[in-house]
Design a protein around this motif. Structure first.
Motif, PDB file in Angstrom:
ATOM      1  N   SER A  91       3.301  -7.511   0.950  1.00 43.92           N
ATOM      2  CA  SER A  91       2.954  -8.757   0.258  1.00 43.92           C
ATOM      3  C   SER A  91       3.703  -8.986  -1.058  1.00 43.92           C
ATOM      4  CB  SER A  91       1.436  -8.844   0.037  1.00 43.92           C
ATOM      5  OG  SER A  91       0.972  -7.762  -0.728  1.00 43.92           O
ATOM      6  N   SER A 116      -1.320 -13.127  -3.397  1.00 47.88           N
ATOM      7  CA  SER A 116      -1.345 -13.072  -1.931  1.00 47.88           C
ATOM      8  C   SER A 116      -2.787 -13.029  -1.432  1.00 47.88           C
ATOM      9  CB  SER A 116      -0.635 -11.809  -1.429  1.00 47.88           C
ATOM     10  OG  SER A 116       0.739 -11.908  -1.652  1.00 47.88           O
ATOM     11  N   LYS A 142      -3.319  -8.814   1.097  1.00 43.49           N
ATOM     12  CA  LYS A 142      -2.567  -7.879   0.254  1.00 43.49           C
ATOM     13  C   LYS A 142      -2.015  -6.741   1.102  1.00 43.49           C
ATOM     14  CE  LYS A 142      -4.501  -9.307  -4.141  1.00 43.49           C
ATOM     15  NZ  LYS A 142      -4.380 -10.699  -3.790  1.00 43.49           N
TER      16      LYS A 142
END
Lengths: 152, 585, 471
Positions: free
Chosen positions: B62, B55, B58
């Motif tokens: 996520s 991701s 974050k």
């Protein structure tokens, strides 16, 4: 060091750009060398002629063994309008494990668009090392290590 | 679904409340079914961790699936909360955005809770009688105290009693009040930065309270416990602990299933039905899906002797209100008209600074200490109290670091060893306070099922109105003032920035502040002694339907300054004990 | 470190001086400790074994080929794994030491050296008391009656009689695995060699009080390869983890493809799931085999893992139509690598559609496959019916940076390969996600004592109970 000249030049350039040694960036015996992933990412996202120009320029600088290699890399690569943005993206990649899209609003910030290169890359981001810490979500240290300052 | 058994109890929601309740009921020999809207608990957390690693942002959510059939709010939705049609799951009416989020997977939001396991203070249960604000609980601390102890053993909390005996908190053996109490595990070691901050603060009194840096009770392993590993300090309690050293509710889902509890996943409850003659709940109505972004693949009802709503403080009132009929135009369990009202959070004031000396953040659990000194005091007559969580992740929450600062330095032309050493100097000195302020209940802070917007399964989305009252705002402003005062005492440089264009900005007495959510979604189906004012009685039983109970932070009449999860677990154990002894006996 | 070394020296001396001194544990279990590295075959003994088959347990990998690349070092560690596997499974004398007059698999199957090692339940006793000395075994109370009634069976089968399989679930409750043939749970055990056992006993790490009192950084002894000038080097600490399945020819099992034993299958009493204590004598076949060996070249230990060849794919020579252990090729819809439904009741026999459907996520690499073929060929050359030819090395994990500080930021020493799983032992955590998917060193790096001190890559010390059995 690698038998692939592109990789050798990429690691050499990366060492100047990041402030880490070539052995730190590309250990001689390494199961998942992130340098290889980063070079592949670079080649997948930047025109081959520009990648070649950057690596060749660095090779020429290194061959001359200049007294101040940082200064040469700055003047010949980082200050170059074509090569500079790519070189800065290489620094971002090493520190943050992210390849940021080059065709977007500058300057690139933490919220700019990009791609995390890989899970392996995330666990080896240099920003965490610079902080004398570890990637959030990936620590190899043991219970209670946080109670004392890091080993220097 | 498989042929339906005769269940004693149907529970809606497989979060911490539903999972613990199911486990305890099964231990007592009851047959239990849990319905959960999310996918099953995965065999390992690799898929979630992969999503987290890859991701770009974050955020707390996520790692987890964002399924159209089982949607939930995202923290980044807040940037565009005014947009219509809404870009996120919530339909937000303001005037402030509700800034907290939650998960709708099995295990619920304990997947990304911090693990902070503070008890509410004795005075938190009586703020109206003591300070003239908010409402009192229908019982006092002493009544909940043994259940706190049992909850701490149930989920596994690490702390030392001696560190926690402040503001009148008392501890005794839950089964024998004459004996002392011990947490199941010794306290988690404090981060280096906590001890540095404590030393620099020294001997300081603010608003009549001695300022103390206290180790935080945490539901993470300081020793091997319950077949789980010791915390290795991955610094990732939120969004996800990679090694399950921190408690999450999947542990009790597994334990419940090992006692024969059935769990139907991908089963989204949208209403309850009421028997017209008896006034009892007669069924729970659900839709099911296969492909999480596909259409409903099934629809049905399930019945039991007893029903427990444990779908958290947004989804539970949404379901109750969505159950309105001609006979019950206000919805189920809503003769008080209070369902969905008094939505609360712990609004968070973030202040961040640079210390002169290294603190070495980004190491260890996300927070191991807090300043609990201003959670109680006579000042509560004037403004809301707060706890100051000491962040152990530098400016990660405050400034999206290390990402932002790395990019800022590179954009400024830094590279090589200069870049490396400048980043080092910055990161090792970063710290922040996150002050969690007690929010007062407001009837106008409410969640209703949207008449206009539905999710992928055609179920109404939550429509939210939200604001802070002046007493809460005064606490918020005071938290900021205290942070500045502490920075000053410690010789730290304040780096807090406030962008008035921020979508969560508000002003109070001429100053602009940024509202952050704590992820503590509370209120909306509160318990209390007066059935005209409250949805539930003190046993969390519906005043309107005797076979309906509700669990979770939605029952809190007022919220104090303790992170709610431990109190959710304690009240759940208390209620389930009542159900076993008095209702299903 | 110094303490550990000293202990090893004492043991070596003991085994030289006397065959069985109480406390020293009798004779060493390996040929290497009291014999030159490569003993010449004795006159009148068996002919020399084919290839590199030997009863000599290596103390460390052999780098005399001066490897310079990752693949070359991997090869040396893989050879070390096979040498260890063969030596550990060498026919054993009554005292557990290798019978050098015999050759592995000459009789098809044989009792083995490692099965006389101490099982973890014998070391970490419920009352925290001192374990019985090396060489003396202890059965759980529930098994003692069973032993008496079946003594005849044990003698008839010539198999080791002290095999107790007391483990049901995989680490951290990730779940049991269920045999395709008979619907029964696989069972596990963990054993310690004498160096590991002695380290724990001599430092009183077998109970909580002893762990509290032990203030040094825990370092198990390392194996050191013998040299002509220093032939008596320590073996080093070794931990063996084995997975077994019920062998029942009536259900299609082919016993000749497994190392089998008559084992006490011991089920501990439990509240969750509610489980009664029991002990039954059952014929079990070896399906998974871990060797963790601490050596001089690997302070993070060397992690070798073997499997029976029919676990998830048909191994060589499997008759057409024969079932695999943990995979049913005929079921396209069975969920893959998912634990069985709860409750996890060890007594149940699961129906075919609920049995384990396990796939290997990371394939065995070609170099390891070639090495496997070589060693399997040698084993087959001893006896075409040798059960040992039906085992394969999955891989060996080792630290590429062994000198990394164990108290620094990267104590795991960058393991290669980065991920390694046995389909019978890390069934549900296979994959390549850092910090979650199975990596022996990465996971065991989180292991601690009961008071949360780093325990040198073994979770065993977490099993210590309080002295006297109290809290």
């Amino acid at each position: 060091m690698s038998s692939d000249p592109d990789l050798t030049n990429f690691v050499g350039l990366s060492a100047v750009l990041t402030g880490y040694t070539t052995d730190q960036l590309f250990p001689p015996i390494s199961p998942e060398p992130v340098a290889v992933e980063y070079l592949n990412t670079l080649k997948a996202n930047v025109a081959a002629t520009l990648v070649n120009q950057i690596l060749t320029t660095f090779q020429n600088i290194a061959a001359q063994q200049p007294p101040n290699i940082d200064q040469e890399v700055q003047q010949q690569i980082l200050d170059d309008p074509a090569m500079g943005p790519v070189a800065r993206n290489i620094i971002r990649m090493w520190y943050l494990s992210i390849w940021y899209d080059l065709n977007q609003q500058q300057p690139i910030t933490g919220f700019s668009a990009g791609t995390v290169v890989s899970m392996n890359a995330y666990t080896k981001g240099l920003a965490w090392d610079a902080a004398q810490a570890h990637p959030m979500g990936y620590s190899e240290m043991h219970y209670g290590y946080w109670a004392t300052p890091p080993e220097s | 679904m498989s042929a339906q058994k005769n269940y004693d109890v149907v529970i809606v929601g497989a979060g911490i409340a539903g999972a613990i309740a199911a486990y305890k009921l099964a231990q007592a020999g009851k047959s239990v079914l849990i319905l959960d809207g999310g996918a099953e608990v995965p065999p390992d957390r690799s898929a979630y961790m992969e999503k987290f690693y890859l991701s770009m942002a974050k955020t707390p959510e996520s790692p987890y699936p964002n399924d159209a059939d089982d949607p939930r709010p995202l923290v980044l939705d807040i940037n565009t909360w005014k947009d219509r049609p809404p870009t996120g799951y919530f339909v937000q009416n303001g005037p402030l955005p509700f800034a907290s989020t939650y998960e709708r997977v099995a295990g619920g939001t304990t997947w990304h809770w911090m693990g902070t396991s503070l008890r509410l203070l004795p005075n938190d249960f009586r703020i109206q009688s003591m300070y003239g604000h908010g409402v009192d609980w229908p019982y006092d601390y002493n009544e909940l105290q043994p259940w706190y102890g049992r909850a701490e053993w149930e989920i596994g909390v690490a702390a030392n009693v001696a560190d926690q005996e402040y503001h009148g908190l008392t501890f005794s053996d839950p089964n024998d009040p004459s004996k002392p109490y011990n947490y199941p595990m010794p306290g988690i070691l404090q981060a280096y930065l906590d001890t540095q901050l404590a030393a620099k603060i020294g001997n300081l009194t603010i608003e009549g309270q001695q300022i103390t840096v206290s180790p935080t009770p945490q539901a993470r392993n300081s020793i091997p416990f319950d077949s789980r590993r010791v915390c290795a300090g991955n610094t990732n309690c939120i969004p996800i602990c990679p090694i399950q050293a921190k408690y999450d509710a999947t542990i009790h889902i597994a334990k419940a299933q090992n006692l024969g509890v059935d769990v139907w996943y991908k089963t989204v409850v949208y209403s309850l039905s009421v028997d017209k003659t008896s006034g009892l709940i007669s069924s729970v109505n659900y839709k099911q899906y296969d492909d999480p972004s596909g259409p409903a693949t099934g629809e049905g009802s399930v019945s039991a002797g007893l029903y427990i709503m444990a779908a958290h403080a947004i989804e539970t009132p949404k379901i109750l209100l969505n159950s309105a009929t001609n006979e019950l135009p206000n919805g189920v369990a809503n003769s008080s008209t209070q369902v969905g009202k008094n939505l609360m959070d712990h609004p968070v004031q973030l202040s961040w600074a640079l210390m002169t000396d290294p603190l070495y953040p980004f190491r260890g659990p996300l927070s191991t200490s807090g300043i609990e000194s201003l959670r109680d005091g006579d000042f509560r007559k004037q403004h809301a109290p707060f706890r100051m969580e000491i962040g152990n992740e530098g400016w990660n929450w405050a400034n999206n670091d290390p990402w932002n600062s790395v990019n800022e330095f590179i954009a400024a032309g830094q590279f090589g060893s200069t870049l490396k050493s400048n980043l080092n100097s910055l990161f090792i000195r970063q710290f922040r306070f996150g002050s969690l302020i007690e929010q007062m209940p407001l009837e106008t802070n409410c969640i209703v099922p949207s008449k206009q917007y539905t999710d992928n399964l055609g179920i109404p989305r939550p429509e939210i109105s939200y604001d802070l009252d002046d007493y809460t705002k005064a606490g918020f402003a005071d938290a900021r003032d205290v942070a500045v005062q502490l920075f000053d005492v410690m010789g730290a440089t304040d780096h807090t920035t406030v962008d008035p264009a921020n979508s969560a900005a508000f002003t109070y007495q001429g100053q602009t502040y940024i509202l952050n959510g704590a992820g503590h979604v509370m209120g909306t189906y509160r318990m209390g002694a007066d059935r005209t004012q409250f949805v539930l009685d003190a046993n969390q039983q519906s005043y309107d339907h005797s076979n309906l109970f509700m669990l979770g932070s939605g029952v809190f009449p007022s919220v104090g300054t303790a992170n709610p999860t431990l109190t959710i677990a304690a009240t759940t154990l208390k209620v389930v004990d009542y159900i076993i002894r008095s209702v299903l006996k | 470190m110094h303490l550990a070394r000293k202990i090893i020296c004492i043991i070596a001396l003991c085994s030289f001086a006397a065959a069985a001194i109480a406390g020293c544990g009798g004779t060493q279990q390996t040929a290497n400790s009291n014999a030159p590295p490569a003993p010449a075959p004795r006159l009148g003994a068996a002919p020399p074994p084919p290839g590199n088959l030997s009863s000599n347990l290596p103390h460390d990998a052999d780098f005399s080929d001066n490897p310079s690349t990752l693949d070359q070092i991997q090869h040396d560690f893989d050879v070390f794994s096979w040498q260890s596997f063969v030596a550990l499974n060498w026919p054993a004398l009554a005292d557990g030491s290798p019978d050098t007059s015999k050759i592995i698999g000459a009789d098809g199957d044989n009792s083995t050296v490692w099965e006389s090692y101490k099982e973890s339940y014998e070391v970490f006793l419920p009352d925290g008391s001192t374990p019985l000395p090396w060489g003396q075994n202890q059965l759980p109370a529930a098994c003692q009656g069973v032993a008496g009634s079946t003594a005849k069976v044990l003698r008839m089968t010539q198999k080791v009689s002290d095999e107790v399989l007391d483990e049901l679930s995989q680490p951290f409750n990730t779940g049991p695995i269920v045999d395709q043939q008979n619907g029964k749970y696989a069972r596990f055990e963990i054993r310690l060699n004498q160096d590991a056992f002695n380290f724990i006993v001599n430092n009183t790490l077998y109970n909580k009080q002893g762990q509290q009192a032990f203030t040094q950084f825990i370092q198990f002894p390392s194996g050191v390869a013998p040299t002509p000038t220093n032939p008596n080097t320590p073996v080093g600490a070794m931990l063996i983890k084995a997975a077994w399945k019920v062998i029942d020819p009536a259900n299609g099992d082919i016993p000749g493809r497994y190392h089998t034993v008559q084992a006490y299958v011991y089920t501990q009493a439990s509240d969750n799931p509610p489980t009664k204590e029991s002990c039954q004598l059952v014929t079990m076949g070896l399906v998974g085999f871990h060797i963790a060996h601490k050596t001089q070249s690997a302070p993070q230990w060397v992690w070798s893992t073997f499997e029976q060849v029919d676990n998830v794919q048909p191994g060589a020579g499997l008759p057409p139509g024969a079932k695999l252990n943990f995979f049913n090729p005929a079921c396209a819809t069975c969920p893959v690598n998912v634990p069985p439904p709860k409750p996890w009741d060890p007594y149940q026999t699961l129906p075919p559609d609920k049995r384990s459907q396990i796939k290997r996520v990371i394939p065995i690499d070609d170099a390891t496959k070639a090495l496997n073929a070589q060693w399997q060929g040698w084993l087959k050359a001893v006896n075409p019916n040798s059960v040992w030819q039906y085992y394969e090395l999955v891989s060996t994990q080792w630290p590429t940076q062994p000198s990394a500080s164990l108290t620094g930021p990267n104590p795991t020493g960058s393991p290669a390969p980065p991920f390694l799983a046995n389909t019978t032992l890390e069934t549900y955590v296979q994959g390549k996600v850092p910090n979650v998917s199975s990596s022996c060193i990465m996971c065991h790096n989180n292991a601690t004592t009961t008071n949360s001190k780093f325990s040198d890559f073994t979770y065993l010390l977490e099993r210590a109970q309080s002295k006297g059995g109290g809290k």
